[in-house]
Design a protein around this motif. Structure first.
Motif, mmCIF file in Angstrom:
data_model
loop_
_atom_site.group_PDB
_atom_site.id
_atom_site.type_symbol
_atom_site.label_atom_id
_atom_site.label_comp_id
_atom_site.label_asym_id
_atom_site.label_seq_id
_atom_site.Cartn_x
_atom_site.Cartn_y
_atom_site.Cartn_z
ATOM 1 N N HIS A 191 12.235 53.277 52.521
ATOM 2 C CA HIS A 191 10.788 53.395 52.629
ATOM 3 C C HIS A 191 10.385 53.782 54.051
ATOM 4 N N ALA A 192 11.013 53.143 55.025
ATOM 5 C CA ALA A 192 10.726 53.445 56.427
ATOM 6 C C ALA A 192 11.067 54.899 56.750
ATOM 7 N N ALA A 193 12.191 55.363 56.235
ATOM 8 C CA ALA A 193 12.608 56.739 56.507
ATOM 9 C C ALA A 193 11.631 57.734 55.885
ATOM 10 N N GLU A 194 11.180 57.442 54.655
ATOM 11 C CA GLU A 194 10.205 58.334 54.012
ATOM 12 C C GLU A 194 8.910 58.403 54.820
ATOM 13 N N VAL B 65 14.850 52.643 39.685
ATOM 14 C CA VAL B 65 15.349 53.010 41.031
ATOM 15 C C VAL B 65 16.428 54.092 40.953
ATOM 16 N N GLU B 66 17.021 54.260 39.757
ATOM 17 C CA GLU B 66 18.023 55.325 39.602
ATOM 18 C C GLU B 66 17.389 56.700 39.437
ATOM 19 N N ALA C 92 9.770 62.083 41.607
ATOM 20 C CA ALA C 92 8.898 61.630 42.695
ATOM 21 C C ALA C 92 8.020 60.454 42.252
ATOM 22 N N GLN C 93 7.491 60.554 41.041
ATOM 23 C CA GLN C 93 6.604 59.514 40.514
ATOM 24 C C GLN C 93 7.358 58.173 40.377
ATOM 25 N N ALA D 262 9.101 52.782 42.242
ATOM 26 C CA ALA D 262 10.217 51.940 42.678
ATOM 27 C C ALA D 262 9.919 51.322 44.038
ATOM 28 N N ALA D 263 9.386 52.130 44.945
ATOM 29 C CA ALA D 263 9.046 51.631 46.282
ATOM 30 C C ALA D 263 7.996 50.526 46.175
#
Lengths: 327, 327
Positions: free
Chosen positions: A313-316, B25-26, B30-31, B36-37
């Protein structure tokens, strides 16, 4: 510096031009980088030396070994260049050859060229600079380019990835674990040389050598090794003993790899590896050249290590910010 | 999927919700990535399991070992999740657990959760997905998360970088080099388990175990190891022998690392490592998402491996082009 003239002088073996060209590739100034690229393009890639990587911790006798090994090679009519990779930002006392006086005979030999490592270096830059210095030495028709490293951090891996043969110089072990070899290095090394096989340490060196031989045999055979390789051999740099035999082994290995096509495959793989490394490093350097993005990188890293945000998440977040600014 | 509800169900131990979240998460859409995040942010990081990485080549008895080890742990009242990392793009026959029937008892145990690895995966994605699956299992209050890998290519390193303890499962060696351990792995492994210490192979397993013990002792002590570690122990998954003793050793090591602060330091270092990996991977994926730049990358790679252009120069060319287009 006139590039065409300098290229010509280097090819004809002019040592001052070679030394100045290495200084040029060591520079990080944009203008010098462009000139270095131009010079390297002029020099081409026809001449190829045998590139030998040598790793060993301080005190193991690297300078003495290189002096003896180098003198033996020049005595056989070869031209030998010695380069040093030292990723430590400041030079530490007994670390590396920096000091040419430690290889007194070799440094005065007209068929040898010794280049100390510059102070204040960063690892990414070290790898590129050293590969370019190797290319310059090859253009200058050296037969052997020996690259030595103290084996701190990733420098061993980097040197292994630019060598045809990668050697590890060790001292006789004083006990069970007193001077154990760093584990990862066994993956990349082609030959272990146990130095100081002389005087009181001779028996101990032989035993250490046998120990490493068994350890190497316990491990999985690599496709780049003929039978019996990698092997451990005992040498005495001090008494100039066993170095000719070690060189015979290196030649056996080199000949086998050349015949089997592994030699060329390895160089191709190394070029690909460094290309991808350079792309990654270049992208990262673009990102950190934006001071606002760099500041955010540090903040996010703190949050990641504190467990406040997950790495992905941080990297994104960081990358979105970077491309929003640069786009 | 309602994120808050799903998060709640996972925390309360609902297995179907956990399974669906792992599928989420697999996904590379993009959605789904965004969902997942969001889900992971909802779940937090309070619960932490003991993360055990296990590597071993096919045929070494991994499934049988995991079944026995898992049953022993659930028998002691623990909840155990088993995840698999298989970087091969298509599933190969005897490779990994994919097949729950290979762990028949464990897969029917209400305190165990087995998640086969999905087919068609890329390594970069595998690492992120597995770390996120670990996070989901931790949120679901599992005590032990066991991540197994077949140890192909870089998957071992990736699994080691997400484990608190990293184990290598080996079969008894048939001879000098018949089943040698890949060298690099000795750097990262915390314990070697020599399986099949039963029947005709028992003596051989004991000897193999002694051999690896000596090899490990020849190598440099790592700061993350107390005295006697890393060590090699013999087990028989088939006869359920030695697994309790191996677990005792794991607990000794874990306790020592927790007391010495190495445990926390290691998790912090791992988070930092994955953050930087994700930044690098993210930048590279931006670059290759531009089809013209990607085509040039391939062309330049060909030129580099053919020796027509040097790696650094090719990389500079590519990066200039990329930022000229994206800027």
């Amino acid at each position: 510096m006139d590039i065409a003239t300098t290229a010509d002088k280097i090819k004809r073996g002019d040592r001052r031009s070679l030394a100045r060209a290495i200084t040029l590739v060591e520079s990080t100034r944009a203008q010098d980088r462009a000139a270095a690229a131009d010079l390297l393009a002029h020099l081409g890639t026809e001449n190829q030396a045998l590139r030998i990587g040598l790793s060993g911790t301080p005190g193991v006798g690297k300078s003495t070994f290189i002096e003896r090994f180098g003198m033996m090679l020049t005595g056989q009519g070869m031209r030998v260049a010695v380069l040093a990779v030292d990723p430590s930002s400041t030079r530490s006392g007994g670390s590396i050859l920096g000091d040419k006086t430690r290889m007194d005979l070799l440094s005065r030999d007209p068929n040898a060229f010794i280049r100390p490592s510059p102070s204040q270096t960063q690892l990414g830059g070290v790898a590129r600079r050293t590969r370019e210095a190797i290319a310059l030495c090859e253009a200058a028709n050296f037969d052997i380019v020996l690259v030595e490293t103290v084996g701190v951090g990733q420098s061993e891996t980097a040197v292994a990835e630019m060598s045809d043969l990668f050697l590890l110089l060790l001292a006789p072990a004083g006990g069970d674990e007193l001077q154990g070899v760093k584990r990862g290095i066994m993956e990349t090394c082609d030959m272990i040389l146990v130095n100081k096989a002389d005087g009181d340490l001779k028996l101990q060196a032989m035993r250490t050598c046998a120990d490493y031989s068994s350890a190497l045999h316990l491990m999985r055979k690599r496709p780049q090794d003929p039978d019996d390789f990698p092997k451990a051999v005992a040498v005495s740099a001090l008494e100039d003993d066993g170095i000719g035999a070690a060189w015979d082994e290196m030649q056996t290995l080199a000949a086998w790899r050349k015949d089997s096509g592994i030699w060329d495959a390895r160089r191709t793989q190394q070029s690909r590896f460094w290309f991808h490394e350079e792309v990654r490093a270049g992208l990262l350097s673009q990102l950190t050249s934006d001071s606002a993005v760099k500041a955010q990188l540090r903040m996010l890293e703190d949050d990641v290590t504190a467990g406040k945000i997950r790495p992905a998440h941080a990297a994104e977040t960081l990358i979105s910010k970077f491309f929003a600014r640069s786009g």
